[in-house]
Design a protein around this motif. Structure first.
Motif, PDB file in Angstrom:
ATOM      1  N   GLU A   1      -7.096  -5.292 -11.713  1.00 34.29           N
ATOM      2  CA  GLU A   1      -5.931  -5.384 -10.654  1.00 34.29           C
ATOM      3  C   GLU A   1      -5.699  -4.428  -9.877  1.00 34.29           C
ATOM      4  OE1 GLU A   1      -2.534  -7.450  -8.960  1.00 34.29           O
ATOM      5  OE2 GLU A   1      -4.264  -8.355 -10.139  1.00 34.29           O
ATOM      6  N   LEU A   2      -5.568  -3.209 -10.701  1.00 34.93           N
ATOM      7  CA  LEU A   2      -5.053  -1.809  -9.846  1.00 34.93           C
ATOM      8  C   LEU A   2      -6.316  -1.534  -8.804  1.00 34.93           C
ATOM      9  CD1 LEU A   2      -4.267   0.705 -12.723  1.00 34.93           C
ATOM     10  CD2 LEU A   2      -2.834  -0.350 -11.161  1.00 34.93           C
ATOM     11  N   ARG A   3      -7.558  -1.920  -9.037  1.00 38.46           N
ATOM     12  CA  ARG A   3      -8.626  -1.766  -7.777  1.00 38.46           C
ATOM     13  C   ARG A   3      -8.225  -2.547  -6.644  1.00 38.46           C
ATOM     14  NH1 ARG A   3     -14.702  -0.455  -9.809  1.00 38.46           N
ATOM     15  NH2 ARG A   3     -14.162   1.425 -10.975  1.00 38.46           N
ATOM     16  N   ARG A   4      -7.770  -3.867  -7.046  1.00 37.50           N
ATOM     17  CA  ARG A   4      -7.605  -5.059  -6.076  1.00 37.50           C
ATOM     18  C   ARG A   4      -6.355  -4.323  -5.069  1.00 37.50           C
ATOM     19  NH1 ARG A   4      -3.960  -8.224  -4.846  1.00 37.50           N
ATOM     20  NH2 ARG A   4      -2.837  -8.401  -7.048  1.00 37.50           N
ATOM     21  N   LYS A   5      -5.329  -3.856  -5.878  1.00 32.25           N
ATOM     22  CA  LYS A   5      -4.180  -3.158  -5.079  1.00 32.25           C
ATOM     23  C   LYS A   5      -4.469  -2.198  -4.426  1.00 32.25           C
ATOM     24  CE  LYS A   5      -0.342  -4.890  -8.518  1.00 32.25           C
ATOM     25  NZ  LYS A   5       0.525  -4.625  -9.281  1.00 32.25           N
ATOM     26  N   LEU A   6      -5.429  -1.245  -5.006  1.00 35.13           N
ATOM     27  CA  LEU A   6      -5.665  -0.035  -4.153  1.00 35.13           C
ATOM     28  C   LEU A   6      -6.522  -0.384  -3.064  1.00 35.13           C
ATOM     29  CD1 LEU A   6      -6.190   3.122  -3.848  1.00 35.13           C
ATOM     30  CD2 LEU A   6      -8.167   2.805  -5.273  1.00 35.13           C
ATOM     31  N   HIS A   7      -7.336  -1.364  -3.141  1.00 36.72           N
ATOM     32  CA  HIS A   7      -8.180  -1.931  -1.892  1.00 36.72           C
ATOM     33  C   HIS A   7      -7.370  -2.188  -0.900  1.00 36.72           C
ATOM     34  CE1 HIS A   7     -10.554  -4.520   0.574  1.00 36.72           C
ATOM     35  NE2 HIS A   7     -11.596  -4.296  -0.067  1.00 36.72           N
ATOM     36  N   ASP A   8      -6.106  -3.251  -1.425  1.00 37.58           N
ATOM     37  CA  ASP A   8      -5.013  -3.637  -0.281  1.00 37.58           C
ATOM     38  C   ASP A   8      -4.548  -2.444   0.455  1.00 37.58           C
ATOM     39  OD1 ASP A   8      -5.922  -6.254  -0.980  1.00 37.58           O
ATOM     40  OD2 ASP A   8      -4.182  -6.799  -2.296  1.00 37.58           O
ATOM     41  N   LYS A   9      -4.099  -1.738  -0.532  1.00 39.19           N
ATOM     42  CA  LYS A   9      -3.404  -0.544   0.299  1.00 39.19           C
ATOM     43  C   LYS A   9      -4.257   0.208   1.293  1.00 39.19           C
ATOM     44  CE  LYS A   9       0.441  -0.882  -1.980  1.00 39.19           C
ATOM     45  NZ  LYS A   9       1.779  -1.226  -1.380  1.00 39.19           N
ATOM     46  N   LEU A  10      -5.446   0.484   0.814  1.00 36.67           N
ATOM     47  CA  LEU A  10      -6.389   1.186   1.795  1.00 36.67           C
ATOM     48  C   LEU A  10      -6.596   0.509   2.978  1.00 36.67           C
ATOM     49  CD1 LEU A  10      -9.246   2.597  -0.481  1.00 36.67           C
ATOM     50  CD2 LEU A  10      -7.415   3.862   0.765  1.00 36.67           C
ATOM     51  N   GLN A  11      -6.809  -1.128   2.650  1.00 37.59           N
ATOM     52  CA  GLN A  11      -6.731  -2.024   4.024  1.00 37.59           C
ATOM     53  C   GLN A  11      -5.384  -1.747   4.868  1.00 37.59           C
ATOM     54  OE1 GLN A  11     -10.130  -2.568   4.133  1.00 37.59           O
ATOM     55  NE2 GLN A  11      -9.405  -4.743   5.121  1.00 37.59           N
ATOM     56  N   ASP A  12      -4.388  -1.763   4.140  1.00 39.18           N
ATOM     57  CA  ASP A  12      -3.122  -1.554   4.812  1.00 39.18           C
ATOM     58  C   ASP A  12      -2.969  -0.299   5.718  1.00 39.18           C
ATOM     59  OD1 ASP A  12      -2.097  -4.013   4.213  1.00 39.18           O
ATOM     60  OD2 ASP A  12      -0.828  -3.117   2.439  1.00 39.18           O
ATOM     61  N   ALA A  13      -3.727   0.767   5.100  1.00 42.73           N
ATOM     62  CA  ALA A  13      -3.712   2.220   5.692  1.00 42.73           C
ATOM     63  C   ALA A  13      -4.632   2.208   6.610  1.00 42.73           C
ATOM     64  CB  ALA A  13      -4.168   3.008   4.703  1.00 42.73           C
ATOM     65  N   VAL A  14      -5.712   1.695   6.849  1.00 47.87           N
ATOM     66  CA  VAL A  14      -6.636   1.513   7.773  1.00 47.87           C
ATOM     67  C   VAL A  14      -5.940   0.817   8.947  1.00 47.87           C
ATOM     68  CG1 VAL A  14      -8.893   0.288   8.690  1.00 47.87           C
ATOM     69  CG2 VAL A  14      -8.694   1.722   6.510  1.00 47.87           C
ATOM     70  N   GLU A  15      -5.375  -0.450   8.790  1.00 47.72           N
ATOM     71  CA  GLU A  15      -4.621  -1.137   9.804  1.00 47.72           C
ATOM     72  C   GLU A  15      -3.587  -0.333  10.444  1.00 47.72           C
ATOM     73  OE1 GLU A  15      -2.986  -4.900   8.546  1.00 47.72           O
ATOM     74  OE2 GLU A  15      -5.055  -5.476   7.409  1.00 47.72           O
ATOM     75  N   LEU A  16      -2.731   0.488   9.503  1.00 48.35           N
ATOM     76  CA  LEU A  16      -1.672   1.471  10.301  1.00 48.35           C
ATOM     77  C   LEU A  16      -2.470   2.327  11.060  1.00 48.35           C
ATOM     78  CD1 LEU A  16       0.613   1.674   7.165  1.00 48.35           C
ATOM     79  CD2 LEU A  16       1.204   0.533   9.183  1.00 48.35           C
ATOM     80  N   GLU A  17      -3.549   3.043  10.763  1.00 54.66           N
ATOM     81  CA  GLU A  17      -4.024   4.067  11.214  1.00 54.66           C
ATOM     82  C   GLU A  17      -4.541   3.325  12.550  1.00 54.66           C
ATOM     83  OE1 GLU A  17      -5.200   7.888  12.096  1.00 54.66           O
ATOM     84  OE2 GLU A  17      -4.129   7.049  10.422  1.00 54.66           O
ATOM     85  N   SER A  18      -5.163   2.311  12.564  1.00 56.14           N
ATOM     86  CA  SER A  18      -5.614   1.689  13.907  1.00 56.14           C
ATOM     87  C   SER A  18      -4.500   1.243  14.849  1.00 56.14           C
ATOM     88  CB  SER A  18      -6.477   0.389  13.726  1.00 56.14           C
ATOM     89  OG  SER A  18      -5.538  -0.716  13.314  1.00 56.14           O
ATOM     90  N   LYS A  19      -3.248   1.161  14.374  1.00 54.99           N
ATOM     91  CA  LYS A  19      -2.070   1.024  15.150  1.00 54.99           C
ATOM     92  C   LYS A  19      -1.496   2.191  15.687  1.00 54.99           C
ATOM     93  CE  LYS A  19      -0.405  -3.431  13.086  1.00 54.99           C
ATOM     94  NZ  LYS A  19       0.514  -4.041  12.291  1.00 54.99           N
TER      95      LYS A  19
END
Length: 143
Positions: A28-46
């Motif tokens: 569950e923590l890995r999934r949350k970390l993955h989601d957070k990293l995805q969010d970070a990548v999206e934010l960085e792309s913005k």
């Protein structure tokens, strides 16, 4: 010994249960970390285009500031020039007033001279008329 075996079994079962729970938490923590990293990548792309836009705007601001400084300098120069032009205009206006007054005096003098000339021309005409009359008289007397 059986008791120990049962106790061992319960401890082993408890540890296995805790291990399964920890593995589930880990997943569950890995999934949350993955989601957070995805969010970070999206934010960085913005953020990247925004940073580029900020750099463009900053450059435009600098350019505008330079233009504004040049315009302010030109405005100051024009105000100085306008002041000189106004002084020249005032001086020319004063000179025009003086010249107009002088012209009025000259016209008045010219008018007086024309009257004198007209009077003298009349006197000359009278003298010529008298002269002709005297010459005619002398001719008649000598004939």
């Amino acid at each position: 010994m059986m008791m120990q075996g049962l106790e061992f079994s319960r401890v082993e079962n408890g540890l296995n249960e805790e291990l399964r729970s920890l593995r589930k938490d880990k997943t569950e923590l890995r999934r949350k970390l993955h989601d957070k990293l995805q969010d970070a990548v999206e934010l960085e792309s913005k953020l990247v285009p925004m940073r580029e836009r900020i750099a463009e705007l900053e450059e435009a601001r600098k350019t505008d500031a330079e233009k504004m400084a040049k315009l302010e300098k030109r405005s100051t120069e024009r105000e100085t020039l306008l002041g000189k032009v106004e002084q020249d205009r005032d001086k020319a206006s004063k000179e025009l007033s003086e010249t107009t007054a002088e012209l009025a005096q000259v016209r008045e003098e010219n008018s007086r001279f024309k009257k004198k000339v007209d009077k003298l021309e009349l006197e000359i005409a009278q003298v010529r008329e008298e002269n002709r009359w005297v010459q005619d008289k002398d001719r008649r007397a000598s004939a």
